[in-house]
Design an enzyme around this catalytic site. Structure first.
Site, mmCIF file in Angstrom:
data_model
loop_
_atom_site.group_PDB
_atom_site.id
_atom_site.type_symbol
_atom_site.label_atom_id
_atom_site.label_comp_id
_atom_site.label_asym_id
_atom_site.label_seq_id
_atom_site.Cartn_x
_atom_site.Cartn_y
_atom_site.Cartn_z
ATOM 1 N N LYS A 7 0.894 -1.169 0.000
ATOM 2 C CA LYS A 7 0.000 0.000 0.000
ATOM 3 C C LYS A 7 0.933 1.219 0.000
ATOM 4 O O LYS A 7 1.662 1.453 0.965
ATOM 5 C CB LYS A 7 -0.869 -0.031 1.252
ATOM 6 N N GLY A 57 3.777 2.839 11.189
ATOM 7 C CA GLY A 57 3.017 4.082 11.140
ATOM 8 C C GLY A 57 2.469 4.434 12.504
ATOM 9 O O GLY A 57 3.012 4.028 13.536
ATOM 10 N N GLY A 93 -3.655 4.418 13.217
ATOM 11 C CA GLY A 93 -3.825 3.631 11.995
ATOM 12 C C GLY A 93 -3.488 2.166 12.249
ATOM 13 O O GLY A 93 -4.200 1.258 11.798
ATOM 14 N N GLU A 100 4.520 -1.727 13.721
ATOM 15 C CA GLU A 100 5.571 -0.943 14.391
ATOM 16 C C GLU A 100 4.991 0.447 14.538
ATOM 17 O O GLU A 100 4.812 1.155 13.542
ATOM 18 C CB GLU A 100 6.840 -0.909 13.537
ATOM 19 N N CYS A 125 10.544 7.382 15.104
ATOM 20 C CA CYS A 125 9.797 6.666 16.147
ATOM 21 C C CYS A 125 10.662 6.465 17.380
ATOM 22 O O CYS A 125 10.163 6.145 18.451
ATOM 23 C CB CYS A 125 9.352 5.314 15.599
ATOM 24 N N GLU A 138 2.941 10.128 22.214
ATOM 25 C CA GLU A 138 3.934 10.588 21.240
ATOM 26 C C GLU A 138 3.471 11.888 20.564
ATOM 27 O O GLU A 138 2.351 11.966 20.064
ATOM 28 C CB GLU A 138 4.111 9.516 20.156
HETATM 29 P P1 NAP Z 1 0.069 6.645 9.364
HETATM 30 O O1 NAP Z 1 -0.668 7.891 9.211
HETATM 31 O O2 NAP Z 1 -0.482 5.649 10.335
HETATM 32 O O3 NAP Z 1 0.144 6.002 7.881
HETATM 33 C C1 NAP Z 1 0.835 4.804 7.576
HETATM 34 C C2 NAP Z 1 0.112 4.086 6.426
HETATM 35 O O4 NAP Z 1 -1.070 3.462 6.919
HETATM 36 C C3 NAP Z 1 -0.344 4.978 5.289
HETATM 37 O O5 NAP Z 1 -0.239 4.275 4.063
HETATM 38 C C4 NAP Z 1 -1.798 5.232 5.601
HETATM 39 O O6 NAP Z 1 -2.479 5.539 4.403
HETATM 40 C C5 NAP Z 1 -2.230 3.903 6.200
HETATM 41 N N1 NAP Z 1 -3.305 4.027 7.192
HETATM 42 C C6 NAP Z 1 -3.315 4.839 8.278
HETATM 43 N N2 NAP Z 1 -4.437 4.657 8.990
HETATM 44 C C7 NAP Z 1 -5.146 3.689 8.351
HETATM 45 C C8 NAP Z 1 -6.405 3.057 8.612
HETATM 46 N N3 NAP Z 1 -7.164 3.388 9.663
HETATM 47 N N4 NAP Z 1 -6.835 2.116 7.747
HETATM 48 C C9 NAP Z 1 -6.098 1.785 6.663
HETATM 49 N N5 NAP Z 1 -4.908 2.351 6.370
HETATM 50 C C10 NAP Z 1 -4.430 3.293 7.199
HETATM 51 O O7 NAP Z 1 1.567 6.903 9.818
HETATM 52 P P2 NAP Z 1 2.623 7.974 9.246
HETATM 53 O O8 NAP Z 1 2.180 9.340 9.559
HETATM 54 O O9 NAP Z 1 2.961 7.629 7.870
HETATM 55 O O10 NAP Z 1 3.942 7.698 10.097
HETATM 56 C C11 NAP Z 1 4.272 8.384 11.278
HETATM 57 C C12 NAP Z 1 4.134 7.449 12.464
HETATM 58 O O11 NAP Z 1 4.879 6.270 12.219
HETATM 59 C C13 NAP Z 1 4.679 8.018 13.767
HETATM 60 O O12 NAP Z 1 3.773 7.738 14.795
HETATM 61 C C14 NAP Z 1 5.969 7.231 13.983
HETATM 62 O O13 NAP Z 1 6.361 7.082 15.331
HETATM 63 C C15 NAP Z 1 5.608 5.914 13.368
HETATM 64 N N6 NAP Z 1 6.804 5.199 12.957
HETATM 65 C C16 NAP Z 1 7.086 4.034 13.605
HETATM 66 C C17 NAP Z 1 8.238 3.348 13.268
HETATM 67 C C18 NAP Z 1 8.586 2.063 13.973
HETATM 68 O O14 NAP Z 1 9.481 1.381 13.493
HETATM 69 N N7 NAP Z 1 7.951 1.708 15.047
HETATM 70 C C19 NAP Z 1 9.083 3.818 12.259
HETATM 71 C C20 NAP Z 1 8.751 5.002 11.613
HETATM 72 C C21 NAP Z 1 7.594 5.676 11.979
HETATM 73 P P3 NAP Z 1 -3.926 6.239 4.368
HETATM 74 O O15 NAP Z 1 -4.020 7.113 5.581
HETATM 75 O O16 NAP Z 1 -3.963 6.972 3.123
HETATM 76 O O17 NAP Z 1 -4.892 5.131 4.405
#
Ligand code: NAP
Length: 530
Positions: free
Chosen positions: A184, A241, A245, A265, A302, A395
């Site tokens: 995705k 993410g 999400g 993650e 993160c 966070e």
């Molecule tokens: P995000 O908004 O959760 O998006 C990640 C992906 O998931 C996107 O493709 C998004 O696309 C999809 N998504 C989000 N909510 C969804 C839902 N309810 N249903 C279906 N698809 C969904 O995260 P981000 O803003 O890209 O990343 C920032 C976050 O990632 C921070 O909180 C950071 O701490 C975390 N992160 C964690 C790590 C780790 O290794 N633990 C590493 C890097 C970043 P759509 O919204 O378009 O559907």
């Protein structure tokens, strides 16, 4: 490369006649071309069906063939040169130097997994030979090894457009294991996703793999991601993410009629504990390293150090003085997109509004909201205020941190006890401090995936010993890592073969050890024949 803005299904760009969106350049606020066509459910079906159709052919390929696929991906990505970096820069505002380094990590990871696959020990072959005359019952011949799960879905995060996106660890470890991958695309960097996906599709073709082993679906606003997580042919989901999400997708995966593993993650605040010896010996250096980690990548990691705890003392005061002067000097910088920068500003405002918390320092230069800039901001509080305000544990993605002054060693331990799962925790101290605070380490072992001594969680090393994960809510499965070679175990499961003739067993379990991989034979490690 000319971008088309379409999803790529089994190697073929596929138009979609639904909604479309423009990625936005976060620095200028201008839309980028071309518009991205959002995939509908029919494309999720097409991608998953192709993946399922080609799974058996793909997993039957030799380790050498799959290793060659990963190497072709790495080579193809390098061959794109600066064009790839420029597009990622336009979509994410990450500096070119940072993107160059991250591209290096992406291609290094692909080659690391190629070597892992060739070597073969990751299959964890175990062989217990038959003992037909054992009393009172004969012992059968039993052997087991890892087998790929089947088609998996990958979601990358906005903050790593290369290393945790289309060709990141999730994809290369799953392909290496023999699982077809449907990605995705992240709506924050869809053009970058398309470029990388095109390279993967070409590598699939060039190395003679069946086309369904890789697809990319474009979309924004949850619909297509949710359709993939719920798809009957999806066997596992790897996600990096936000907690929000990740939790929604975790719930979708686990509430299916047949639940599937969801490896999420998620976010983390990564508590830092400053012990007295470290502050006595090097308060200034620790402050410099702290502000470096806090502001690295505009705090968009993160593993960013979101909370700091220390014992009230003159030395902690010196640490704060140095921290404040560095934070004030830090130039506000553009975040990944307007949404993240707005969420950062409202998180900082939320902290500032708490009674008992005070601003220690903020970047003196003003942040340009039109360029989605964030100002570094550090707060000070006391233990009582920290304990009374749950929101301080959440966070806030970006360059902000809260330093809590504590009264005693026991208070530090009590705070550590009160944490939910975290990706990392850091302890700054001397070896004597560590002995004196042994209980703190014991507590953290039950809370986090990685404990760092005299360092910070940012700048993750990619290697076999790395564990990048933790307990919920940092991750949804504490056993697994998303970084390092152990990441492959998310996409395999053990299969046991009882009583099979040697020549009908999978090659890694046959008596002749063709690869020289390490196997557990009758309870002992061996890399020879049996
Ligand atoms: P995000 O908004 O959760 O998006 C990640 C992906 O998931 C996107 O493709 C998004 O696309 C999809 N998504 C989000 N909510 C969804 C839902 N309810 N249903 C279906 N698809 C969904 O995260 P981000 O803003 O890209 O990343 C920032 C976050 O990632 C921070 O909180 C950071 O701490 C975390 N992160 C964690 C790590 C780790 O290794 N633990 C590493 C890097 C970043 P759509 O919204 O378009 O559907």
């Amino acid at each position: 490369m000319t971008l088309h803005g379409q999803s790529i299904i089994a190697g073929v760009p596929t138009p979609e006649f639904g909604d479309s969106f423009h990625p936005i350049n976060p620095t200028t606020g201008e839309p980028l071309q071309p518009p991205i066509q959002e995939a509908l459910g029919s494309l999720a079906d097409a991608a998953m069906e192709a993946a399922d159709r080609d799974f058996d052919e793909f997993r039957a390929k030799s380790p050498e063939q799959r290793a060659k696929l990963l190497e072709a991906i790495a080579n193809g990505l390098e061959a794109l040169g600066d064009e790839l970096l420029r597009r990622a820069h336009a979509e994410t505002a990450l500096p070119m130097a940072r993107l160059t380094a991250e591209r290096g990590r992406m291609t290094m990871q692909a080659r690391l997994f190629a070597n892992l696959i060739r070597e073969g020990t990751w299959l964890e072959a175990r062989i217990d030979r038959a003992i037909p005359d054992r009393q009172p019952m004969p012992k059968p011949d039993i052997r087991r090894m890892m087998q790929p799960l089947g088609p998996v879905v990958v979601f990358g995060a906005s903050n790593f457009p290369f290393a945790i996106s289309v060709a990141g660890t999730d994809t290369v470890s799953a392909l290496g294991a023999g699982c077809p991958v449907v990605v995705k695309a992240h709506p924050g960097h869809p053009g970058t996703c398309e470029m990388v996906a095109t390279v993967i599709s070409e590598a699939v073709k060039k190395t003679g793999m069946p086309p369904g082993v890789f697809s990319l679906l474009q979309g924004k606003g949850n619909y297509i991601g949710m359709a993939l997580a719920k798809h009957r042919l999806t066997q596992a989901v790897a996600f990096t993410g936000s907690l929000k999400g990740g939790r929604a997708l975790f719930d979708a995966c686990t509430s299916r009629a047949t639940p599937i593993p969801f490896y999420g993650e998620l976010g983390s605040v990564n508590p830092v504990f400053l012990l007295p010896g470290a502050l006595r010996e090097r308060a200034t250096e620790v402050a410099e390293a702290f502000v470096g980690s806090l502001t690295m990548g505009v705090g968009q990691f993160c593993t960013n150090p979101g909370l700091v705890f220390g014992l009230k003392s003159a030395e902690l005061g010196s640490f704060m003085d140095k921290t404040a002067s560095l934070v004030k000097e830090w130039q506000p910088s553009t975040m990944l997109h307007g949404g993240i920068s707005a969420a950062f500003d409202s998180g900082v405002e939320r902290f500032a509004g708490i009674h008992g918390i005070r601003l220690a320092a903020k970047s003196e230069a003003p942040a340009d909201a039109l360029a989605s800039q964030a100002a570094a901001t550090v707060f000070i509080t006391d233990q009582k205020t920290f304990e009374e305000n749950e929101t301080l544990r959440e966070e806030v993605f970006g360059p902000t941190s809260v330093v809590t002054y504590c009264e005693s060693k026991e208070d530090l331990e009590q705070l550590a006890e009160s944490f939910d799962g975290q990706l990392t925790a850091s302890i700054h101290g001397t070896p004597e401090d560590l002995k004196e605070h042994a209980r703190l380490v014991r507590i953290l072992e039950r809370k986090v995936g990685r404990i760092i001594f005299n360092g910070f969680g940012t700048g993750i090393e990619v290697c076999p010993s790395m564990h990048h994960g933790g307990l919920y809510p940092a991750a949804t499965h504490s056993f697994f890592t998303s970084i390092g070679t152990a990441a492959i175990y998310r996409f395999v499961r053990p299969v046991c073969y009882q009583g099979f003739p040697d020549e009908c067993l999978p090659e890694p379990l046959q008596n002749k050890n063709a690869n020289g991989a390490w196997r557990l034979v009758d309870g002992k490690m061996s890399n020879g024949d049996v």
